[in-house]
Design an enzyme around this catalytic site. Sequence first.
Site, mmCIF file in Angstrom:
data_model
loop_
_atom_site.group_PDB
_atom_site.id
_atom_site.type_symbol
_atom_site.label_atom_id
_atom_site.label_comp_id
_atom_site.label_asym_id
_atom_site.label_seq_id
_atom_site.Cartn_x
_atom_site.Cartn_y
_atom_site.Cartn_z
ATOM 1 N N ASP A 234 5.046 1.743 -3.999
ATOM 2 C CA ASP A 234 3.922 1.580 -5.569
ATOM 3 C C ASP A 234 4.484 0.827 -6.619
ATOM 4 O O ASP A 234 4.566 -0.007 -6.946
ATOM 5 C CB ASP A 234 3.976 3.506 -5.861
ATOM 6 C CG ASP A 234 2.604 2.946 -6.762
ATOM 7 O OD1 ASP A 234 2.446 2.102 -7.772
ATOM 8 O OD2 ASP A 234 2.758 4.413 -7.378
ATOM 9 N N ASP B 67 1.013 -1.078 0.265
ATOM 10 C CA ASP B 67 0.216 -0.390 0.203
ATOM 11 C C ASP B 67 0.833 1.452 0.451
ATOM 12 O O ASP B 67 1.995 1.027 0.723
ATOM 13 C CB ASP B 67 -0.707 0.354 1.374
ATOM 14 C CG ASP B 67 -1.767 1.139 0.759
ATOM 15 O OD1 ASP B 67 -2.188 2.053 0.309
ATOM 16 O OD2 ASP B 67 -3.410 0.877 1.065
ATOM 17 N N LYS C 39 -11.880 -5.158 -7.698
ATOM 18 C CA LYS C 39 -13.019 -4.869 -8.124
ATOM 19 C C LYS C 39 -12.937 -3.636 -8.889
ATOM 20 O O LYS C 39 -12.098 -3.225 -9.628
ATOM 21 C CB LYS C 39 -13.046 -3.657 -6.879
ATOM 22 C CG LYS C 39 -14.842 -2.843 -6.463
ATOM 23 C CD LYS C 39 -14.027 -1.514 -5.035
ATOM 24 C CE LYS C 39 -13.865 -2.903 -3.903
ATOM 25 N NZ LYS C 39 -14.294 -1.630 -3.093
#
Length: 234
Positions: free
Chosen positions: A122, A106, A186
């Site tokens: 990243d 994260d 997602k």
Amino acid sequence: MSAPGKQSGREGGRSLKTRVKTARKRSLASTLWLERQLNDPYVARAKREGYRSRAAYKLIEMDDRYRLFKPGGRIVDLGAAPGGWSQVAAARVKAKEGKGRVVAVDLLDMELVAGVDFAVKDFNDEDAPEFIKAMLGGEADGVMSDMAANATGHRATDHLRIVALAELAADFACDILAPGGFFVAKVLQGGTEGQLLARLKRDFASVRHVKPAASRADSAELYVLATGFRGRLR
């Protein structure tokens, strides 16, 4: 047992909803969000069972149905904070017992999760695939992404932004997955962009959309699940 003359909180077999008054400094949207959280059974269940977010139950449902995790598996969780998905993965690959490995990634710092290695990184950095494979001790058996860009309120824009994140995650997954691995990310209802689906169908044996029961009924949230990675095309 309730005191005489008082309600038990359950009338006619249904829980009474908690209603939140709009505070002077709280917007209507914030009030509605808080009210929904207070009345969400998955939020309450996550607190009882020690998960950091209600999102854990979405992954639990997907794994129960599609058998994504195996003891000893190596898993990468992109955009991992606050860590609900990492908790589920660590338990199911038996990372705490030293059998599997989970690496959470994260841009923001995150409180450590037992059995999970964490990197503030990243995943789009050029060195990220090799960096994370070194943390895993080899190629990944699964790459997960529950990332979502900050909502603008404009449906078409939000759709494009979340699909763009999914495409970046898919690029990363194809750089790090072992043959047979899975990828889940997602997206939003309304159709995953054709380019992303075409790419996943080329690189994976099976691609499907999944709407877990733990996803709120009024949410456009959806997941794309690709299994059976064929190996990086060179």
